[in-house]
Write a protein that holds these residues in place. Structure first.
Motif, PDB file in Angstrom:
ATOM      1  N   ARG A 170      51.569  29.003  32.495  1.00  0.00           N
ATOM      2  CA  ARG A 170      51.079  27.844  33.473  1.00  0.00           C
ATOM      3  C   ARG A 170      51.378  28.451  34.828  1.00  0.00           C
ATOM      4  O   ARG A 170      51.938  28.093  36.001  1.00  0.00           O
ATOM      5  N   PRO A 204      51.997  29.714  38.164  1.00  0.00           N
ATOM      6  CA  PRO A 204      51.515  29.001  39.350  1.00  0.00           C
ATOM      7  C   PRO A 204      51.141  29.749  40.318  1.00  0.00           C
ATOM      8  O   PRO A 204      50.644  28.870  41.590  1.00  0.00           O
ATOM      9  N   TYR A 205      51.145  30.858  40.451  1.00  0.00           N
ATOM     10  CA  TYR A 205      50.616  31.895  41.565  1.00  0.00           C
ATOM     11  C   TYR A 205      49.240  32.269  41.649  1.00  0.00           C
ATOM     12  O   TYR A 205      48.801  33.472  41.503  1.00  0.00           O
ATOM     13  N   ALA A 206      48.396  31.471  41.712  1.00  0.00           N
ATOM     14  CA  ALA A 206      46.828  31.616  41.576  1.00  0.00           C
ATOM     15  C   ALA A 206      46.611  32.920  42.599  1.00  0.00           C
ATOM     16  O   ALA A 206      45.619  33.639  42.296  1.00  0.00           O
ATOM     17  N   MET A 263      46.645  21.916  30.723  1.00  0.00           N
ATOM     18  CA  MET A 263      47.093  22.993  31.457  1.00  0.00           C
ATOM     19  C   MET A 263      45.542  23.985  31.400  1.00  0.00           C
ATOM     20  O   MET A 263      45.532  24.855  32.389  1.00  0.00           O
ATOM     21  N   ARG A 290      44.470  26.874  36.469  1.00  0.00           N
ATOM     22  CA  ARG A 290      44.793  28.063  37.625  1.00  0.00           C
ATOM     23  C   ARG A 290      43.625  28.788  37.920  1.00  0.00           C
ATOM     24  O   ARG A 290      43.223  29.421  39.024  1.00  0.00           O
ATOM     25  N   THR A 311      61.127  27.667  33.950  1.00  0.00           N
ATOM     26  CA  THR A 311      60.612  27.557  35.114  1.00  0.00           C
ATOM     27  C   THR A 311      61.144  28.594  36.237  1.00  0.00           C
ATOM     28  O   THR A 311      60.812  28.176  37.395  1.00  0.00           O
TER      29      THR A 311
END
Length: 332
Positions: A25, A27-29, A49, A53, A156
């Motif tokens: 997952r 998150p840092y596209a 999911m 991204r 996370t």
């Protein structure tokens, strides 16, 4: 990859022509390849999911192991190895750069060196449990794990206080394996010192045949958040929220019937690790480390320098040390 990624890992991601995401997952596209550059395939057991991204060409919902086993027979080895060889050269350069940064002088101990001294001494079959905070950065950047080792971080990357309970759970499941918890003083003051009571009780019930070590980076600061405030917001350190009282973790361990050592001299680190890993008693290795070494890889420090200067201009109470640490950590 991402914020804690090396120059090599981020270059690999930015330059790739195919992106396979498996159960991530991430998150840092902004660290993913530019849209349209790479053909994307994603595997995830949670259909929500898929494609979240990156614009994937193929989304596969299912168990990662079963799906990968079905895909592997379709792979073909390419004779052209230039892409892989470039990555390997980049990795060697990144490791050399990080090793050099770990040897930079600090006040009193460079936290990076704590991990570079541990890495070649990791016992076979070791299980590592890393906490949240700056310790997660040094864990990611400076430990070279070998086959057969197990390692975990807080889920996370945000929940503090996981290292000692994770490590105790691992030890109870695998008493014959070396277990190492890696924590900062913030996490230790939250839950770790209480966890040591449980460690001492369980050890007295059954003397474990392999070492159990708790590393504590003592910098009297909730360090990663301090650097996030500086590097992301350009705001100075907010002392009332970030400052921690000094606590003598090694002395406390000895009060519980465990063993421990407090290190303030970087030249003693190697020998201290050997004592800890050779101890028949659970061991707390407390190292007084410099809070003003940015817990980021060098290329990230470079990008955030303007924000650090902004924090200094607003009156950061550790301005001189902040600039010194950023200069030492970056390439400039």
């Amino acid at each position: 990859v991402g914020i804690l990624g090396t120059r090599a890992s981020n270059a690999m991601l930015q330059d790739c022509d195919t992106l396979l995401m498996v159960g991530s997952r991430f998150p840092y596209a902004e660290f993913l390849p530019p849209e349209g550059q790479a053909r994307g395939v994603q595997i995830d057991i949670d259909g929500r999911m898929l494609g979240l991204r990156y614009p994937m060409e193929l989304n596969l919902q299912g168990d990662a192991r079963a799906t990968l086993r079905a895909l592997i027979p379709h792979l073909e080895r390419k004779e052209e190895r230039g892409w892989r060889e470039k990555i390997e050269r980049d990795i060697v350069d990144s490791r050399r750069q990080l090793a050099e940064k770990a040897m930079e002088p600090a006040r009193p101990v460079n936290p990076q060196r704590v991990f570079t001294e541990l890495s070649p001494r990791l016992p076979e079959g070791a299980i590592l449990a890393g906490d949240s905070g700056s310790v997660a950065a040094w864990y990611a950047l400076h430990l070279d794990l070998r086959p057969g080792m197990l390692a975990s971080l807080s889920g996370t990357l945000a929940t503090m206080g996981s290292a000692v309970p994770y490590a105790l759970a691992a030890k109870l499941a695998h008493p014959e394996r070396p277990v190492i918890a890696l924590a900062g003083d913030g996490a230790m003051q939250m839950t770790g010192i209480n966890g040591l009571i449980s460690v001492a009780w369980h050890w007295r019930q059954r003397r474990w045949p392999a070492p159990f070590v708790v590393l504590v980076l003592n910098n009297r600061d909730l360090n990663f958040v301090t650097w996030e405030q500086r590097g992301m917001q350009g705001e100075p350190k907010f002392q009332p929220a970030q400052q921690l009282p000094d606590f003598r973790f090694a002395d406390y361990a000895r009060m519980l019937g465990l063993d421990g050592e407090r290190v303030e001299d970087p030249e003693r680190l190697g020998a201290a690790w050997e004592r800890a890993l050779g101890s028949s008693t659970p061991f707390v290795l407390e190292v007084l480390v410099d809070p003003n070494i940015p817990p980021l890889p060098p290329q990230t420090v470079e990008k955030q320098r303007a924000q650090y200067e902004q924090a200094i201009a607003k009156g950061d109470t550790e301005a001189a040390d902040l600039r010194r640490g950023a200069d030492a950590q970056s390439d400039s």
